[in-house]
Structure formats: C-alpha cells, structure tokens
Design a protein around this motif. Sequence first.
Motif, PDB file in Angstrom:
ATOM      1  N   UNK A 230     -38.833   2.125  17.726  1.00  0.00           N
ATOM      2  CA  UNK A 230     -38.737   2.150  16.270  1.00  0.00           C
ATOM      3  C   UNK A 230     -40.067   2.555  15.678  1.00  0.00           C
ATOM      4  N   UNK A 231     -40.076   2.807  14.394  1.00  0.00           N
ATOM      5  CA  UNK A 231     -41.302   3.047  13.632  1.00  0.00           C
ATOM      6  C   UNK A 231     -41.579   1.827  12.772  1.00  0.00           C
ATOM      7  N   UNK A 232     -42.826   1.353  12.796  1.00  0.00           N
ATOM      8  CA  UNK A 232     -43.286   0.337  11.844  1.00  0.00           C
ATOM      9  C   UNK A 232     -44.025   1.066  10.728  1.00  0.00           C
ATOM     10  N   UNK A 233     -43.556   0.975   9.509  1.00  0.00           N
ATOM     11  CA  UNK A 233     -44.260   1.540   8.365  1.00  0.00           C
ATOM     12  C   UNK A 233     -44.536   0.395   7.402  1.00  0.00           C
ATOM     13  N   UNK A 234     -45.822   0.158   7.080  1.00  0.00           N
ATOM     14  CA  UNK A 234     -46.115  -1.018   6.280  1.00  0.00           C
ATOM     15  C   UNK A 234     -47.365  -0.894   5.436  1.00  0.00           C
ATOM     16  N   UNK A 256     -43.429  -4.640   5.769  1.00  0.00           N
ATOM     17  CA  UNK A 256     -43.234  -3.543   6.716  1.00  0.00           C
ATOM     18  C   UNK A 256     -41.746  -3.289   6.892  1.00  0.00           C
ATOM     19  N   UNK A 257     -41.440  -2.048   7.179  1.00  0.00           N
ATOM     20  CA  UNK A 257     -40.067  -1.629   7.426  1.00  0.00           C
ATOM     21  C   UNK A 257     -39.983  -1.074   8.837  1.00  0.00           C
ATOM     22  N   UNK A 258     -38.926  -1.450   9.546  1.00  0.00           N
ATOM     23  CA  UNK A 258     -38.706  -0.955  10.891  1.00  0.00           C
ATOM     24  C   UNK A 258     -37.548   0.042  10.861  1.00  0.00           C
ATOM     25  N   UNK A 259     -37.873   1.317  11.113  1.00  0.00           N
ATOM     26  CA  UNK A 259     -36.894   2.392  11.025  1.00  0.00           C
ATOM     27  C   UNK A 259     -36.585   2.982  12.402  1.00  0.00           C
ATOM     28  N   UNK A 260     -35.635   3.928  12.423  1.00  0.00           N
ATOM     29  CA  UNK A 260     -35.306   4.641  13.664  1.00  0.00           C
ATOM     30  C   UNK A 260     -36.560   5.313  14.220  1.00  0.00           C
ATOM     31  N   UNK A 261     -36.674   5.416  15.549  1.00  0.00           N
ATOM     32  CA  UNK A 261     -37.892   6.006  16.132  1.00  0.00           C
ATOM     33  C   UNK A 261     -38.024   7.498  15.836  1.00  0.00           C
ATOM     34  N   UNK A 262     -39.225   7.904  15.469  1.00  0.00           N
ATOM     35  CA  UNK A 262     -39.521   9.324  15.276  1.00  0.00           C
ATOM     36  C   UNK A 262     -39.773  10.027  16.597  1.00  0.00           C
ATOM     37  N   UNK A 263     -40.217   9.263  17.614  1.00  0.00           N
ATOM     38  CA  UNK A 263     -40.576   9.822  18.913  1.00  0.00           C
ATOM     39  C   UNK A 263     -39.738   9.174  20.006  1.00  0.00           C
ATOM     40  N   UNK A 282     -41.861  -9.516   6.061  1.00  0.00           N
ATOM     41  CA  UNK A 282     -42.675 -10.004   4.943  1.00  0.00           C
ATOM     42  C   UNK A 282     -43.634 -11.061   5.455  1.00  0.00           C
ATOM     43  N   UNK A 283     -44.794 -11.111   4.839  1.00  0.00           N
ATOM     44  CA  UNK A 283     -45.740 -12.189   5.144  1.00  0.00           C
ATOM     45  C   UNK A 283     -46.621 -12.421   3.921  1.00  0.00           C
TER      46      UNK A 283
END
Length: 418
Positions: A230-234, A256-263, A282-283
């Motif tokens: 996955x991708x972590x974008x935060x 942070x959002x966990x999305x489908x993997x780019x790689x 969230x934190x």
Amino acid sequence: MKMNKMSYVAIAAMSVMMGTTSVVQAEEAAEVNGVSEILSHGKYSLQIRPRYEFVDEDNAKNNANAFTVRTVLGAKFDTLGVDGLAATLEMTNVSNFGVDNYAPASPGYSVVADGEQTRVTQANISYAKEGFVGTVGRKGLNLDNQRFIGTVGWRQMPQTYDLASVAYKGIEKLDLMAAYVWGVNRIFDRDLGGLKIPDFDTNTVLLHASYKVMPELTITAYDYMIASKFDHIGIRATGGMTLENGVELNYMAEYAKQNDPSLTEESAPFNDAEPEQDADYYRFGLSGSHHGLTAGVCYEVLGEAGSGASPFSTPLATLHAHNGWADMFLATPADGLEDLSVKLGYGDKTFGKILGVYHKFDSDAGSVDYGSEFDIVYTKKVMKDLMMMLKGAMYAKGDAATSYVDTNKYWVMFDYTY
C-alpha cells in the motif's frame, strides 16, 4: 611512517637503477600506508546490551525466560581521500547465556523474538557536502516517531534497510529526504524460522519532507510507497511552547491515508500483488512537563478496512513503541484499533526516570472491547557509559470473544556504550 618529498625522489631514482621490482614494492608500501591512514582516522563504537525477559501468558504455553545479549561493533571512516566521503560498517551479534526457554528456539514456550544470530547491520558509503547527504548500502532508518519507518531498536537484532537515499538541508527550516529501498532485513533469525519472514526483497520508495513554520510548529508530509502492499500518504504537525509559569507543552496531530500500492514487487511473498486498500489513521497527543514531572494524553486510531482488503497497518514500524509494550497489537485487528492512553512520569539526575502509561483498547468499527494495559519503566545511569532499565507490561483482555489473553512481560536490561 610519513614520507617527505625527498623519500619519493629516492624511490624514483632507485626504481630506475633496480627495475620494476622496487616500483611494485613502493606501490605496495604506499597502499599499506594508505589503509593504515584510513584505519587510524576511524571512529569506533561498541555496545553491549544484556537483557532478561520474562513472559507469562494465560494459555497453555510455558512461561518464557530469555537471557540474551546484544553486542554491536561499529566503525566509521571519514578519511577516504575525498572530502565528504565516508564509509560505515557495523556487525551485530545476539546470543543467550544458556537460558533459552522461549519460542521459537524452544517450542511450547511463549515467544521472545531475540533469536541467536550474527549479521552485518550497516555497510554503506555516504557523501556529504553543503547540506546534501547521499547514502548507498545497508543502514538503519528512523523517520519521525517510527510509527511507519523504524529500526525496531527495542529488539536485540535491529531492522535495517538496503537502500539508496538522498537528504538535503540546504534550505533554512526545510528538510527533504528520498530513498529507494530494495531490501528489508527484519529482526528474525534467518536460520531458525518459526516466526515471520526474516527479510525480503522490495521495490519501495520513501519520500519525506518537513518544514519549521515557526518555533512552535513543524509540518511534515510523507508518502511511503511500499511495493505490493500500500501507499502511506500523510501529514503531521508537531510543536511546543513554554508557558509563563514554566510549564513546557508539546503537541502533535497526524493523519494518514492508506491507498492501493503504486509500486509492485515480483519476488515472493508479494508476487506482483496489487491489493485494494482504503484505511485511515489518526493520532492526537498533548503532554506537559514541569520540574521533572511529565503528564500527557494520546488518542490513536488505526482504521478498519473500509472498502479495502485489510485494516490500517504499519509493517515497517518500530511496533513495540506503539499500542502497549506487551506487543498484543503488532497486527491490527480486523475491525481496526482505537488506543486511548495517558502517561505520568518523573525524572531527575539523581533519581533517574520513571514513567507509567495506561492504555484502553477498543475497535474502530463496532464496539469490541480489546482490553487495557498498564506499562511502567524505570531508567537510571549507573555510571558514565552504563544505563539500567527495569520495565513491565501488564495486559488485561477485554471481550471474551477475542483471541487475546491476559499477558504479563517483565524486563531487566543494562546498556553499555562506548
């Protein structure tokens, strides 16, 4: 022995009279002197960290008793003939002293993930100039609070990364970092098995940037693209201030959002997997300190799966530092995890430091009670280079329907560094 200009002139004259043999000998001598020069300018380090760990789980497993020691030998060489060029080498050994009543070394016991092994934990070349640092090879990497990327330093064998990275601090208040990771070397013993995959190939890209907006606020943005996962974008905000009464306040907020993997990664265990992922994180935390006293509260949510395949997880994190030291939630429950914690501590140079943390665990989706935990740690400097730690974690299960059981863990550890 240092050679002056006349020494080199003499060698040249003798080589003319005696042929190539003297030239070869001179070149060999120069090479030996060069290696000696590099070694003499090296910075060497040593760590010896013996630890006793006890684990008591309310199940059929026997209580674990592990007496292990971490020994780390390191060296950094800055004089390589090029200004700014350096090499780092490090070896780590984990051994036990005959007390190995713990799994997976001894089946039937509770797990202590400190198997006997020896490994090269750092071997890299770096180049630094005018705020730029480039590194290629194996090294440890800790980002922010290690919630996403860390070295798992609590365990005796650390987690390291085979990577090529660049960092730049040439712009005031701005820090930039990018890394390509092709290998992850986890904490587990490669020869023993019985736990998780000890290491794996990957095709991962890590991007990280932080900017100090003002003394009280730093903004960090990141994108961690873990191949076939996955991708972590935060984004993360941290800061602090001192009130008029002398109380020091610190805060943090992160999403942070966990999305489908780019790689993707073609090798096992990933095999070009492209899982669907849609989970949130969230934190929020606030703490204060005054005259040695520290108090704080933190609320963290690892979201349920949403429309994706699995809940929010952080497989490259230093997991022991989060969600309780009993390590009950190294894997996020299917319904996600809410962790509300409060802490209280005190410390000074004479007494040392003591900290207690209470956690209440619940599910993100539904209303599952995952239990509670009380953690406590005491640290004190015994002498100049020697620290002592006493630590405990006491987890109490929640709803009977869950697979978690009452668990107590205790540690006694010394840490010598030179």
